[in-house]
Design a protein around this motif. Structure first.
Motif, PDB file in Angstrom:
ATOM      1  N   ASN A 215       0.824  -1.213   0.000  1.00  8.61           N
ATOM      2  CA  ASN A 215       0.000   0.000   0.000  1.00  8.61           C
ATOM      3  C   ASN A 215       0.857   1.262   0.000  1.00  8.61           C
ATOM      4  OD1 ASN A 215      -2.333  -1.489  -0.100  1.00  8.61           O
ATOM      5  ND2 ASN A 215      -2.712  -1.410   2.108  1.00  8.61           N
ATOM      6  N   ARG A 216       2.005   1.199   0.689  1.00  7.62           N
ATOM      7  CA  ARG A 216       2.931   2.335   0.642  1.00  7.62           C
ATOM      8  C   ARG A 216       3.446   2.538  -0.781  1.00  7.62           C
ATOM      9  NH1 ARG A 216       6.037   0.506   6.198  1.00  7.62           N
ATOM     10  NH2 ARG A 216       4.872   1.869   7.643  1.00  7.62           N
ATOM     11  N   THR A 217       3.691   1.431  -1.468  1.00  7.54           N
ATOM     12  CA  THR A 217       4.139   1.493  -2.856  1.00  7.54           C
ATOM     13  C   THR A 217       3.093   2.179  -3.731  1.00  7.54           C
ATOM     14  OG1 THR A 217       5.412  -0.560  -2.609  1.00  7.54           O
ATOM     15  CG2 THR A 217       4.811   0.096  -4.851  1.00  7.54           C
ATOM     16  N   ILE A 218       1.852   1.755  -3.584  1.00  6.82           N
ATOM     17  CA  ILE A 218       0.767   2.336  -4.377  1.00  6.82           C
ATOM     18  C   ILE A 218       0.638   3.826  -4.090  1.00  6.82           C
ATOM     19  CG2 ILE A 218      -1.722   2.322  -4.782  1.00  6.82           C
ATOM     20  CD1 ILE A 218      -0.177  -0.093  -5.968  1.00  6.82           C
ATOM     21  N   GLN A 219       0.740   4.190  -2.823  1.00 10.85           N
ATOM     22  CA  GLN A 219       0.633   5.603  -2.465  1.00 10.85           C
ATOM     23  C   GLN A 219       1.755   6.420  -3.082  1.00 10.85           C
ATOM     24  OE1 GLN A 219      -1.890   7.063  -0.961  1.00 10.85           O
ATOM     25  NE2 GLN A 219      -0.894   9.044  -1.259  1.00 10.85           N
ATOM     26  N   LYS A 220       2.975   5.895  -3.009  1.00  6.63           N
ATOM     27  CA  LYS A 220       4.110   6.623  -3.590  1.00  6.63           C
ATOM     28  C   LYS A 220       3.963   6.744  -5.107  1.00  6.63           C
ATOM     29  CE  LYS A 220       7.825   6.141  -0.226  1.00  6.63           C
ATOM     30  NZ  LYS A 220       8.081   7.592  -0.199  1.00  6.63           N
ATOM     31  N   ALA A 221       3.502   5.694  -5.741  1.00  8.02           N
ATOM     32  CA  ALA A 221       3.305   5.742  -7.192  1.00  8.02           C
ATOM     33  C   ALA A 221       2.248   6.774  -7.552  1.00  8.02           C
ATOM     34  CB  ALA A 221       2.914   4.365  -7.714  1.00  8.02           C
ATOM     35  N   ASP A 228       0.060   9.414 -14.832  1.00 12.42           N
ATOM     36  CA  ASP A 228      -1.100  10.236 -15.207  1.00 12.42           C
ATOM     37  C   ASP A 228      -2.300   9.936 -14.299  1.00 12.42           C
ATOM     38  OD1 ASP A 228      -2.644   8.012 -16.257  1.00 12.42           O
ATOM     39  OD2 ASP A 228      -1.465   8.124 -18.091  1.00 12.42           O
ATOM     40  N   SER A 229      -3.287  10.806 -14.344  1.00 11.33           N
ATOM     41  CA  SER A 229      -4.420  10.736 -13.422  1.00 11.33           C
ATOM     42  C   SER A 229      -5.231   9.452 -13.598  1.00 11.33           C
ATOM     43  CB  SER A 229      -5.325  11.955 -13.598  1.00 11.33           C
ATOM     44  OG  SER A 229      -5.755  12.067 -14.944  1.00 11.33           O
ATOM     45  N   GLU A 230      -5.349   8.967 -14.823  1.00 11.47           N
ATOM     46  CA  GLU A 230      -6.113   7.742 -15.061  1.00 11.47           C
ATOM     47  C   GLU A 230      -5.446   6.544 -14.393  1.00 11.47           C
ATOM     48  OE1 GLU A 230      -7.788   5.057 -18.834  1.00 11.47           O
ATOM     49  OE2 GLU A 230      -6.929   7.042 -19.177  1.00 11.47           O
ATOM     50  N   THR A 237      -7.337   1.208  -6.918  1.00  9.67           N
ATOM     51  CA  THR A 237      -8.133  -0.022  -6.817  1.00  9.67           C
ATOM     52  C   THR A 237      -7.301  -1.219  -6.396  1.00  9.67           C
ATOM     53  OG1 THR A 237      -7.824  -0.741  -9.129  1.00  9.67           O
ATOM     54  CG2 THR A 237      -9.595   0.844  -8.688  1.00  9.67           C
ATOM     55  N   LEU A 238      -5.971  -1.099  -6.487  1.00 10.30           N
ATOM     56  CA  LEU A 238      -5.097  -2.221  -6.139  1.00 10.30           C
ATOM     57  C   LEU A 238      -4.772  -2.283  -4.656  1.00 10.30           C
ATOM     58  CD1 LEU A 238      -2.481  -2.067  -9.068  1.00 10.30           C
ATOM     59  CD2 LEU A 238      -4.587  -3.404  -8.941  1.00 10.30           C
TER      60      LEU A 238
END
Length: 241
Positions: A215-221, A228-230, A237-238
């Motif tokens: 989840n930290r990875t997703i947040q940083k990404a 991009d925003s999309e 969602t991941l």
């Protein structure tokens, strides 16, 4: 003070420490001490990084190895300068490069000392294959800071097309509850995503990062300006419960 010395002596080194104390920025000392928790604020002099890099460059023009051998441990800036100067020393061989890196690792006990050192060892590019094998061993270490060194070296130098898949695989092999290891993994994978979204999305499908690190990875990404925003909406969602 002239820092390009032909030979560093204990007397010259003591003079240098007095010199940087006279150039301390006390407001910066207070600010920076909050960024590196669990580090005694009394052992931080208060020198900004641009100035530290400038000192290191001048030292490296002279007796760089002598400076490294005589460098003390009383202050945070000493450990930082030791790492910066080490990174500027031109190695005579891979064995010399490896020795320089491994002699710096015991001085690393916080994220700043780790990350600034890793970004400084640009001579690794000359020894990428051999250094990659050393990094594999760093990731197995019981010392969390040695593990972080391995991860940040991967992040800085091994996210190109040739190495990115194996770098992600190695990152996935690290399982630790240490906060600064988890954050390095998240930073690495998020950077990989910004560099090569297709490969990293495939990695997401089978990675074994613990939920918190993932989840930290997703947040940083999602915080990256290179995403991009999309894609940021898709990444949301991941996230794992």
């Amino acid at each position: 003070m002239n820092l390009t010395n032909e030979k560093w002596t204990p007397a010259l080194y003591a003079e240098f420490i007095d010199f940087i104390k006279q150039n301390a920025d006390l407001k910066y000392k207070e600010f920076h001490s909050h960024l590196i928790p669990n580090y005694d604020a009394d052992r931080i002099i208060g020198i900004r990084m641009p100035q530290m890099r400038s000192y290191a460059k001048e030292i490296a023009k002279g007796d760089a190895r002598g400076f490294v051998s005589i460098c003390g441990t009383d202050y945070y800036e000493e450990a930082m300068l030791r790492g910066l100067v080490t990174g500027l020393i031109k190695p005579e061989s891979f064995e010399d490069f490896q020795k320089l890196v491994e002699e710096q690792i015991p001085y690393i006990n916080n994220w700043a000392l780790c990350d600034c050192f890793c970004s400084s060892v640009k001579h690794i590019k000359k020894y990428k294959v051999d250094a990659f094998n050393s990094i594999k061993e760093y990731l197995k270490s019981a010392n969390p800071w040695k593990v972080r060194v391995g991860l940040v070296l991967l992040l800085n130098y091994y996210l190109d097309d040739e190495y990115i898949r194996e770098a992600l695989s190695l990152t996935d092999s690290v399982h630790s509850e240490h906060y600064y290891i988890s954050m390095a993994q998240a930073w690495l994978v998020a950077t990989a995503f910004a560099k090569n979204k297709d490969i990293t999305l495939k990695y997401f499908e089978h990675c074994t990062l613990d939920n918190l690190t993932f989840n930290r990875t997703i947040q940083k990404a999602r915080e990256s300006y290179r995403v991009d925003s999309e894609l940021k909406e898709y990444l949301k969602t991941l996230k794992k419960a």
